[in-house]
Every structure is written in C-alpha cells, then in structure tokens.
Design an enzyme around this catalytic site. Structure first.
Site, short mmCIF file in Angstrom:
data_model
loop_
_atom_site.label_atom_id
_atom_site.label_comp_id
_atom_site.label_asym_id
_atom_site.label_seq_id
_atom_site.Cartn_x
_atom_site.Cartn_y
_atom_site.Cartn_z
N LEU A 11 -12.28 -21.61 -3.27
CA LEU A 11 -12.76 -20.29 -3.69
C LEU A 11 -11.70 -19.67 -4.60
CD1 LEU A 11 -14.40 -18.90 -0.44
CD2 LEU A 11 -15.25 -20.58 -2.10
N ARG A 18 -5.36 -6.42 -8.48
CA ARG A 18 -4.07 -5.86 -8.06
C ARG A 18 -2.90 -6.57 -8.72
NH1 ARG A 18 -4.32 -6.02 -1.86
NH2 ARG A 18 -2.36 -4.87 -1.94
C1 UD1 Z 1 -11.05 -13.60 4.75
C2 UD1 Z 1 -11.66 -14.01 6.08
C3 UD1 Z 1 -10.74 -13.57 7.20
C4 UD1 Z 1 -9.39 -14.19 7.02
C5 UD1 Z 1 -8.82 -13.87 5.65
C6 UD1 Z 1 -7.57 -14.66 5.40
C7 UD1 Z 1 -14.09 -13.89 5.76
C8 UD1 Z 1 -15.33 -13.09 5.98
N1 UD1 Z 1 -12.96 -13.35 6.19
O1 UD1 Z 1 -10.99 -12.19 4.76
O2 UD1 Z 1 -11.29 -13.96 8.45
O3 UD1 Z 1 -8.50 -13.75 8.04
O4 UD1 Z 1 -9.76 -14.21 4.62
O5 UD1 Z 1 -7.01 -14.26 4.20
O6 UD1 Z 1 -14.18 -14.99 5.25
N2 UD1 Z 1 -13.98 -14.77 -2.32
C9 UD1 Z 1 -14.87 -15.18 -3.28
N3 UD1 Z 1 -16.08 -14.57 -3.37
C10 UD1 Z 1 -16.44 -13.57 -2.56
C11 UD1 Z 1 -15.53 -13.14 -1.58
C12 UD1 Z 1 -14.31 -13.76 -1.48
O7 UD1 Z 1 -14.58 -16.10 -4.03
O8 UD1 Z 1 -17.57 -13.09 -2.70
C13 UD1 Z 1 -12.67 -15.43 -2.23
C14 UD1 Z 1 -11.55 -14.47 -2.60
O9 UD1 Z 1 -11.22 -14.58 -3.96
C15 UD1 Z 1 -10.41 -14.95 -1.74
C16 UD1 Z 1 -11.12 -15.49 -0.51
O10 UD1 Z 1 -12.43 -15.78 -0.89
O11 UD1 Z 1 -9.69 -16.00 -2.35
C17 UD1 Z 1 -11.05 -14.53 0.64
O12 UD1 Z 1 -11.74 -13.36 0.30
P1 UD1 Z 1 -11.28 -11.93 0.78
O13 UD1 Z 1 -12.27 -10.93 0.31
O14 UD1 Z 1 -9.87 -11.72 0.43
O15 UD1 Z 1 -11.46 -12.09 2.36
P2 UD1 Z 1 -10.72 -11.27 3.45
O16 UD1 Z 1 -11.40 -10.00 3.66
O17 UD1 Z 1 -9.27 -11.26 3.19
#
Ligand code: UD1
Ligand code: CA
Length: 450
Positions: A11, A18
């Site tokens: 992903l 930021r």
């Molecule tokens: C996510 C996890 C959480 C974990 C944390 C670790 C989920 C629902 N939650 O939370 O349990 O502890 O990561 O860092 O999975 N991304 C996409 N498309 C999207 C959403 C996210 O590509 O629509 C990618 C982001 O760029 C990132 C990763 O997925 O690299 C995690 O997304 P983020 O929104 O940061 O998840 P957290 O809320 O941190």
C-alpha cells in the site's frame, strides 16, 4: 525456502501531506533508497514472486520506481481513499487467481525484515488463515489493538472504536498482514464501513475469519522494525535506526568503525573484514570496501570500489565509477570520478582525476588535474603503469601518458607522451643575476622623487 507461491500487495497510496513535499511519501529515501524500494527488496528476499503496488492518483513517481526496481510488479491506482481494505482491493486483479500466500505491506514502513515476513509465511504454512504482525509499545495511541485469547487473535480494534480497557492494551497492529490466498477475497469482500471512520478496515478481516472458525495468529516484531513514516522527523528516526543496525552489522563482520555514530552507510554498502573507517565518513549508494581497505576521516564516497588494502583520505571524495585498485592511495583533497586507479598507484594530494585510467604504481603529483570536459563533451585521460606526473600538471584530455613516462611539474599536457619519455610543457626558466638589487635601487629612487 517454501515452495508455496507468494504475492505481496504494497500500500503506497499515502500522499504524505505531512511531509510537505513534491515527492510521494514512499519515494523519500532511507539509506539512499526510496522507502518503497526497501519494502520491495524485503518482499523479494522472502521469495515473493508477485508484487502489486497500490498508488494514489498522483503517484506517477511511485509507479515509475516500482517498474524500475521490480519490472514484473503490477501497479494499481486507488482512486478514492476509503480505507486499507479498499486499498488492497484496488489490486483485486493480482489476487485472481490468488497466490498461496498473500502479504499486505505498507510502503511507508521500510525497516521490515525478510526474516519477519518469513515467520508470517510459516504461520500460514502451519494452517493459519490470517497472520498479523504485532508489536509491543509503551505508547500505543493511534494503533489498532490486538485482542488475543489462548493464542488466537480474535479481533483488531482501531483506536477510535476501542473501549477504555482495549485502549489499555499495548500489543498493537503493525499493519502487515498475511493471508492464505485461497480465502483472501472471500474475507475482504465482506468487509464493511460500520466503524468510527466509515472506512473499509483491512483489520476487520480478523473478526470475519474468526466467525468462519479459521485460525488467526499474531507474529511479534520489535517496535523499531515496524515504525512508519508520516513526517520528516519520523523519516530521520527511521534513518537513525537503519544506520545503527548497519553499523553494527559492519562491525560484527569484522570492520573497525572508530566512531560508528558518525559513519553513514547506504542500503547496498559492502564492507569486508579488517576495513578501517575513521570518523565522519559518508558512503552513498554503490560503495564496496574490500578487506583491509582504509577510509580516513571526512571522506565522501558514491559508486566507488576500494579493492583490498586501498586507502583514501582524509578528506577524499570518490564519485561514481571510481575503482581504487589493491593498495592504491588517494590522499587529502583529492576528487576522483569515473576512473580506474590501478594497484599501487598514488594520487596523494589536491588532485582531480576524472574519466581516466591510471596504471599500476603510477604516481600522480600534488595538484594534478585531468581537464576532461570542454563544456560539451567529456574525454579520457590514460596514464600508463609506472608513470610519474609532476605536481601541478594539467592533462588536457583526450591524452595519453605512456608507461614509465615523466611529466615535468607545472606542465600543461595537450599531446600524447610516449612510453618512457619526459614531457615538459611550461615556460623555460630564465635567471637574471643581480636583477633584484638593481630593481630595488631604481624603485626606491623613483619613490623619493615623488
Ligand atoms: C492502520 C491499521 C492499524 C495499525 C496501523 C499501523 C487499519 C484499519 N488500521 O491504521 O490497525 O495499527 O495502520 O500503522 O488498517 N492506505 C491506503 N489507502 C487507504 C488507506 C490507507 O493506501 O485508503 C495506506 C496508507 O497510505 C498507509 C497505510 O495504508 O501506508 C495505513 O493507513 P493509515 O490510514 O495510516 O492507517 P492507520 O489509521 O494508521
Ligand atoms: Ca498510519
């Protein structure tokens, strides 16, 4: 290694607002390699034969890097950001038909090690439908919490959806999850958006697998290995962790780093045994220090090889394409680029050697410059074995100094010098006896008359 096939889905859709950058977040380098590159390398090292990268709508740089580093990688675009499960499903075509093992990785978590991914694969091989990478931390705020009963991971609770008791747990979701490929789409397609953020949470796959009576386990990793990067400050923290580990490895393998905290290595730096690296040295990408090489203080290297026992510095700069042969030397304030310095040759002081070959045991005097560029094209200088180039010479390329030849100090050499010859290309010296006293007398008299 397992004979099971393995697909990774990385992903990399985060736009990284930021970071305040024109680059996509995963393009920011750690140890000289974009974060996405680290993750692709870890995937490769754990035997993933298929890689899918999910980028955001603006991630052209992400797609280009993925294609460059892993030509067989498939790139998908997540058009709308609707959660981690939604992001994985943007790569649906890569999961049909599925590999035996499917591992979901984050492109902004570059320190993940192949050994750890291997443990997730082992868990799948032992019958888990889902294996989740967890870590323990003193500060779990913001992470999903892992709810474990009798070795079974029953659910992952996101911070925003967690009860006070669940928030007190310090075993967290690192974000890396592995799935038995046969069931992955069956789980992901059932994930909904009934949660505090209204997103498709990949983590909901855990509760769904439990409802199906499937085995779900946690594999633990150290917190440092799973640190993600959202800001420049976190990028520097991750860089620091990477550097400390690389220095330790170099020392464990038999190199002496006098002040390791001042030595900076790259993702591909190779360091042999009995190498000595003094303080304040930077190795950019593509550096090899063979056994017994010595790098004195304050050197900067990029794309350079030091063969056995070669010595550089203090204050040397080696640019891409430099090879220092066995026991060759480059001393203080010497810059070398795209040049082969053969065994035993010396460039000891204040020189620029570019686009050149320097033969074995040649001696390049202080201040020698290869004039390799006319503003339009670059030209080569060849210096034969055993040649002696006097100090402060300019070698105007293309030009060849023959084997064993001498070049007089201060020469500007524009024509080839035959083997064994002496070339002198400077104004001949004229001595005028008694000139100084006569001049002083005349000048003093003129001043008095003013
Ligand atoms: C996510 C996890 C959480 C974990 C944390 C670790 C989920 C629902 N939650 O939370 O349990 O502890 O990561 O860092 O999975 N991304 C996409 N498309 C999207 C959403 C996210 O590509 O629509 C990618 C982001 O760029 C990132 C990763 O997925 O690299 C995690 O997304 P983020 O929104 O940061 O998840 P957290 O809320 O941190
Ligand atoms: Ca995150």
């Amino acid at each position: 290694m397992s004979t099971r096939s393995c697909q990774v889905v990385i992903l990399a859709a985060g736009e990284g607002t930021r970071m305040k950058s024109a680059l996509s977040k995963v393009m920011h380098p750690v140890a000289g390699l974009p974060m996405l590159g680290h993750v692709l390398r870890a995937a490769d090292a754990v035997g993933a034969s298929r890689a899918a990268v999910v980028k955001g709508p603006a991630g052209d740089d992400v797609a280009a890097l993925a294609k460059k580093l892993a030509p067989s990688a498939e790139v998908f675009t997540q058009v709308e950001r609707r959660g981690t499960a939604h992001a994985v499903l943007a790569a649906r075509a890569a999961l049909e038909p599925p590999a035996d093992d499917v591992i979901v990785l984050y492109g902004d978590t570059p320190l993940i090690r192949p050994e750890t991914l291997g443990k997730l694969r082992e868990a799948l091989e032992l019958g888990a439908a889902v294996a989740v990478l967890g870590f323990r931390t003193a500060n779990p705020t913001g992470y999903g919490r892992l709810l474990v009963e009798d070795g079974q991971l029953t659910a992952i609770r996101e911070e925003k959806d967690a009860s006070a008791w669940e928030r007190s747990l310090n075993l967290c979701n690192a974000g890396v999850m592995a799935f038995a490929g046969a069931g992955v789409l069956g789980l992901l397609d059932r994930i909904g958006t009934d949660n505090a953020k209204g997103e498709y949470y990949l983590t909901d796959a855990v509760a769904l697998a439990n409802a199906d009576g499937l085995k779900v386990v946690v594999v633990e990793a150290p917190e440092d290995e799973v640190r993600g990067v959202n800001t420049r400050e976190e990028l520097a923290i991750v860089e620091g962790i990477w550097q400390r580990a690389a220095r330790s490895t170099a020392m464990a393998n038999g190199a002496t780093l006098v002040a390791p905290e001042t030595v900076f290595l790259s993702f591909d730096t190779q360091i042999g045994r009995d190498v000595l690296v003094e303080p304040n040295v930077v190795c950019g990408p593509g550096v090899t220090l063979e056994d017994g090489a010595i790098v004195h203080a304050f050197c900067h290297l990029e794309g350079a090889i030091l063969r056995r026992g070669a010595t550089i510095g203090p204050f040397a700069r080696l640019r891409p394409g430099t090879v220092m042969g066995e026991k060759a030397k480059a001393g203080n304030f010497v810059e070398i680029k795209n040049a082969d310095i053969a065994a035993g040759a010396k460039v000891n002081h204040l020189s620029y050697i570019g686009d050149a070959t320097v033969g074995a045991d040649a001696n390049i005097g202080a201040g020698t410059i290869t004039c390799n560029y006319d503003g339009i094209r670059k030209y080569r200088t060849e210096i034969g074995a055993g040649a002696f180039v006097g100090s402060d010479s300019a070698l105007v390329a293309p030009v060849r100094i023959g084997e064993g030849a001498y070049v007089g100090s201060g020469s500007v050499i524009t024509e080839d010098v035959p083997d064994g010859a002496l070339a002198i290309a400077r104004g001949r010296q004229v001595n005028k006896e008694g000139w100084a006293a006569a001049f002083r007398a005349k000048a003093t008299a003129a001043k008095k008359a003013d």
